[in-house]
Design a protein around this motif. Structure first.
Motif, PDB file in Angstrom:
ATOM      1  N   VAL A  56       0.832  -1.198   0.000  1.00 29.74           N
ATOM      2  CA  VAL A  56       0.000   0.000   0.000  1.00 29.74           C
ATOM      3  C   VAL A  56       0.874   1.258   0.000  1.00 29.74           C
ATOM      4  O   VAL A  56       0.556   2.240  -0.675  1.00 29.74           O
ATOM      5  N   ALA A  57       1.992   1.241   0.716  1.00 33.02           N
ATOM      6  CA  ALA A  57       2.913   2.382   0.706  1.00 33.02           C
ATOM      7  C   ALA A  57       3.461   2.609  -0.692  1.00 33.02           C
ATOM      8  O   ALA A  57       3.562   3.761  -1.146  1.00 33.02           O
ATOM      9  N   LEU A  58       3.823   1.541  -1.366  1.00 33.17           N
ATOM     10  CA  LEU A  58       4.353   1.654  -2.719  1.00 33.17           C
ATOM     11  C   LEU A  58       3.309   2.246  -3.673  1.00 33.17           C
ATOM     12  O   LEU A  58       3.592   3.180  -4.425  1.00 33.17           O
ATOM     13  N   VAL A  59       2.091   1.736  -3.613  1.00 34.68           N
ATOM     14  CA  VAL A  59       1.010   2.248  -4.462  1.00 34.68           C
ATOM     15  C   VAL A  59       0.690   3.696  -4.099  1.00 34.68           C
ATOM     16  O   VAL A  59       0.502   4.546  -4.981  1.00 34.68           O
ATOM     17  N   PHE A  60       0.656   3.996  -2.807  1.00 34.71           N
ATOM     18  CA  PHE A  60       0.352   5.348  -2.352  1.00 34.71           C
ATOM     19  C   PHE A  60       1.410   6.338  -2.832  1.00 34.71           C
ATOM     20  O   PHE A  60       1.077   7.426  -3.324  1.00 34.71           O
ATOM     21  N   CYS A  61       2.668   5.976  -2.703  1.00 32.43           N
ATOM     22  CA  CYS A  61       3.750   6.858  -3.162  1.00 32.43           C
ATOM     23  C   CYS A  61       3.706   7.036  -4.677  1.00 32.43           C
ATOM     24  O   CYS A  61       3.953   8.134  -5.183  1.00 32.43           O
ATOM     25  N   TRP A  62       3.385   5.979  -5.387  1.00 30.87           N
ATOM     26  CA  TRP A  62       3.271   6.054  -6.843  1.00 30.87           C
ATOM     27  C   TRP A  62       2.122   6.997  -7.226  1.00 30.87           C
ATOM     28  O   TRP A  62       2.260   7.843  -8.110  1.00 30.87           O
ATOM     29  N   GLU A  63       0.997   6.836  -6.525  1.00 26.98           N
ATOM     30  CA  GLU A  63      -0.185   7.644  -6.807  1.00 26.98           C
ATOM     31  C   GLU A  63       0.065   9.130  -6.526  1.00 26.98           C
ATOM     32  O   GLU A  63      -0.395   9.993  -7.267  1.00 26.98           O
ATOM     33  N   ARG A  64       0.779   9.417  -5.462  1.00 27.38           N
ATOM     34  CA  ARG A  64       1.091  10.801  -5.078  1.00 27.38           C
ATOM     35  C   ARG A  64       2.312  11.363  -5.801  1.00 27.38           C
ATOM     36  O   ARG A  64       2.659  12.509  -5.587  1.00 27.38           O
ATOM     37  N   LYS A  65       2.960  10.523  -6.579  1.00 23.31           N
ATOM     38  CA  LYS A  65       4.193  10.897  -7.288  1.00 23.31           C
ATOM     39  C   LYS A  65       5.286  11.359  -6.316  1.00 23.31           C
ATOM     40  O   LYS A  65       6.023  12.308  -6.582  1.00 23.31           O
ATOM     41  N   TRP A  66       5.339  10.647  -5.180  1.00 16.71           N
ATOM     42  CA  TRP A  66       6.381  10.922  -4.200  1.00 16.71           C
ATOM     43  C   TRP A  66       7.672  10.235  -4.648  1.00 16.71           C
ATOM     44  O   TRP A  66       7.651   9.244  -5.367  1.00 16.71           O
ATOM     45  N   SER A  67       8.784  10.732  -4.176  1.00 11.07           N
ATOM     46  CA  SER A  67      10.079  10.184  -4.554  1.00 11.07           C
ATOM     47  C   SER A  67      10.317   8.829  -3.897  1.00 11.07           C
ATOM     48  O   SER A  67       9.659   8.467  -2.914  1.00 11.07           O
ATOM     49  N   ILE A  68      11.280   8.116  -4.435  1.00 12.04           N
ATOM     50  CA  ILE A  68      11.670   6.827  -3.856  1.00 12.04           C
ATOM     51  C   ILE A  68      12.226   7.042  -2.455  1.00 12.04           C
ATOM     52  O   ILE A  68      12.097   6.172  -1.585  1.00 12.04           O
ATOM     53  N   LYS A  69      12.815   8.197  -2.206  1.00  9.94           N
ATOM     54  CA  LYS A  69      13.338   8.515  -0.882  1.00  9.94           C
ATOM     55  C   LYS A  69      12.216   8.507   0.159  1.00  9.94           C
ATOM     56  O   LYS A  69      12.376   7.969   1.257  1.00  9.94           O
TER      57      LYS A  69
END
Length: 93
Positions: free
Chosen positions: A53-66
């Protein structure tokens, strides 16, 4: 997605604390093994769910890999998901 991620983070944090704070002492000090197995399975499932869910959430928000790495590392520390929830997620909703 934010509500799902926050709920997963809180549940994963609770299962982590229950595993190490309650069932591990029961296992090693009182030789009661069953709760550790049950909570361990639940925590394993919740940990995997949290990471996905963190991975999908970060992808959805266009957050950095950091930012994802910070959220991932938070799941490895006691109280880490609670900290991540407060620092990164609380003000989003």
């Amino acid at each position: 997605m934010l509500k799902l991620f926050r709920a997963t983070a809180i549940l994963e944090g609770i299962s982590y604390l229950a595993l190490f704070g309650i069932t591990m002492p029961l296992k090693y000090w009182a030789e009661i093994f069953e709760p550790n197995k049950i909570v361990g399975y639940a925590h394993g499932f919740l940990f995997i769910a949290y990471v996905v869910v963190a991975l999908v959430f970060c992808w959805e928000r266009k957050w950095s890999i950091k930012r994802f790495i910070v959220l991932f590392l938070a799941s490895l520390l006691p109280f880490g998901t609670f900290y991540a929830d407060r620092k990164y997620l609380k003000d989003l909703g």
